[in-house]
Design an enzyme around this catalytic site. Sequence first.
Site, PDB file in Angstrom:
ATOM      1  N   SER A 190       0.800  -1.224   0.000  1.00  0.00           N
ATOM      2  CA  SER A 190       0.000   0.000   0.000  1.00  0.00           C
ATOM      3  C   SER A 190       0.832   1.273   0.000  1.00  0.00           C
ATOM      4  O   SER A 190       0.318   2.347  -0.303  1.00  0.00           O
ATOM      5  CB  SER A 190      -0.937   0.010   1.207  1.00  0.00           C
ATOM      6  OG  SER A 190      -0.210  -0.108   2.411  1.00  0.00           O
ATOM      7  N   ASP A 358      -1.947   9.179  10.097  1.00  0.00           N
ATOM      8  CA  ASP A 358      -1.381   7.907   9.642  1.00  0.00           C
ATOM      9  C   ASP A 358       0.122   8.096   9.496  1.00  0.00           C
ATOM     10  O   ASP A 358       0.579   8.911   8.698  1.00  0.00           O
ATOM     11  CB  ASP A 358      -2.017   7.525   8.307  1.00  0.00           C
ATOM     12  CG  ASP A 358      -1.536   6.195   7.745  1.00  0.00           C
ATOM     13  OD1 ASP A 358      -0.516   5.673   8.216  1.00  0.00           O
ATOM     14  OD2 ASP A 358      -2.181   5.684   6.807  1.00  0.00           O
ATOM     15  N   HIS A 361       1.532   5.576   5.798  1.00  0.00           N
ATOM     16  CA  HIS A 361       1.206   5.727   4.378  1.00  0.00           C
ATOM     17  C   HIS A 361       1.448   7.153   3.893  1.00  0.00           C
ATOM     18  O   HIS A 361       0.902   8.106   4.469  1.00  0.00           O
ATOM     19  CB  HIS A 361      -0.255   5.334   4.134  1.00  0.00           C
ATOM     20  CG  HIS A 361      -0.519   3.893   4.412  1.00  0.00           C
ATOM     21  ND1 HIS A 361      -1.008   3.451   5.619  1.00  0.00           N
ATOM     22  CD2 HIS A 361      -0.335   2.788   3.637  1.00  0.00           C
ATOM     23  CE1 HIS A 361      -1.137   2.134   5.580  1.00  0.00           C
ATOM     24  NE2 HIS A 361      -0.719   1.712   4.393  1.00  0.00           N
TER      25      HIS A 361
END
Length: 403
Positions: A190, A358, A361
């Site tokens: 990801s 986050d 990411h």
Amino acid sequence: MKRNVGLMAVVFVVVLAAWAESFPAQPAGAEPSHYRFDFGDGDVEKGYIGIKASDRYTEKQRYGFNTPEHMINVPASGTGVASDAVQFVTYGTKSDNTFQVDLPNGLYEVKVTLGNTTRASVAAEGVYQIINMTGNNAVDSFQIPITDGQLNLLVTEGKAGTNFTLSALEINKLSRHPVTNRTVYIGGDSTVCNYYPLDSSIQAGWGQLFPSFVDSGTFLVRNMASGGQIARGFRNDGQLEAILKYIKPGDYFLLEMGINDTNPKNTTTEAQFKEYMRDMVQQVKSKGATPVLVTPQGRATDFNAEGVHSSVNRWYRASTLALAQEENVPLVDLNVLSSAYFTEIGPEATLALYMKGDTLHPNRSGAEVLARLVAEDLKRQGLDGFTGERKPGADPAVPNRPQ
């Protein structure tokens, strides 16, 4: 005066006929090399061929569904060609529930517009072509060599439980030679994969922004990374299969894994991880292409009390470094490269390169920074086609490396 006009008309017709004869004639019944299809039972957009779920392929028509009994018409939330779609009720990369188009052999660009869907992939010729297009009316394209006179395409997983839909398809012939351009294939998770819309998504993977740092006159970039992926899954579940179908001498395969492999739920030991990675490296080498191992960047918060960013003991990095040495393949230690960059810009600026709330990411700006770091290191190592410099027109909001 009338005689002169008549004489001029005769001369014009003769000249026109001679000019036309200078071009090779199309054989009777030759397949077209360009198509635009609008799927669904709504209005057909101008310049497109309307295709309903019930339209079966015939040799005379040269396009249609192989098994229309497994297709249904569905609405879509977009406008124009994206206002309706067809849904693939049966699917899978090996499914025969495909949309078929007869095409002269050659290299083609295929542009896909999905209908309403959460996450769907595009397969053609029995392998994945695009991985995990997300969101309604997502658009992407790929190059594909046609060697058997026919394109066979369907929309598939994705994510089980969502609808796999297709709103529009554009097919354009690029070359009569059925060979892909030199290509950089990318595998990862990801932090690497594509997010949609490709040109404006807030979240992005570095593989999505990598084309900004590649000489487009030399390479095409195919990002086959997917969220949540591990080395075993990338090898076994179709992504590596798609790469091995097309990869050739002169191509590169950039492979970054480890973040999800270290999650206990994936039951992958470090020794197993290393052998999965080794197997992929060796299979790519057997095709004459060049594999490049990449280590994952750290979290935004990996700063010590002295303001130094470091995450060198994470995500099976040591095994990736050892494997690169054992297999004698290039290594981009993005883990260390990104930490050096983050240390330069400091904790606050580093946090701004990640998604809000986050620390793992990257956002679009962060992904472009990571892509640049990868390209710069490839250029430093002497691998051709990598500029290490942002192309004109790239996002001006992305911070430059501190001087």
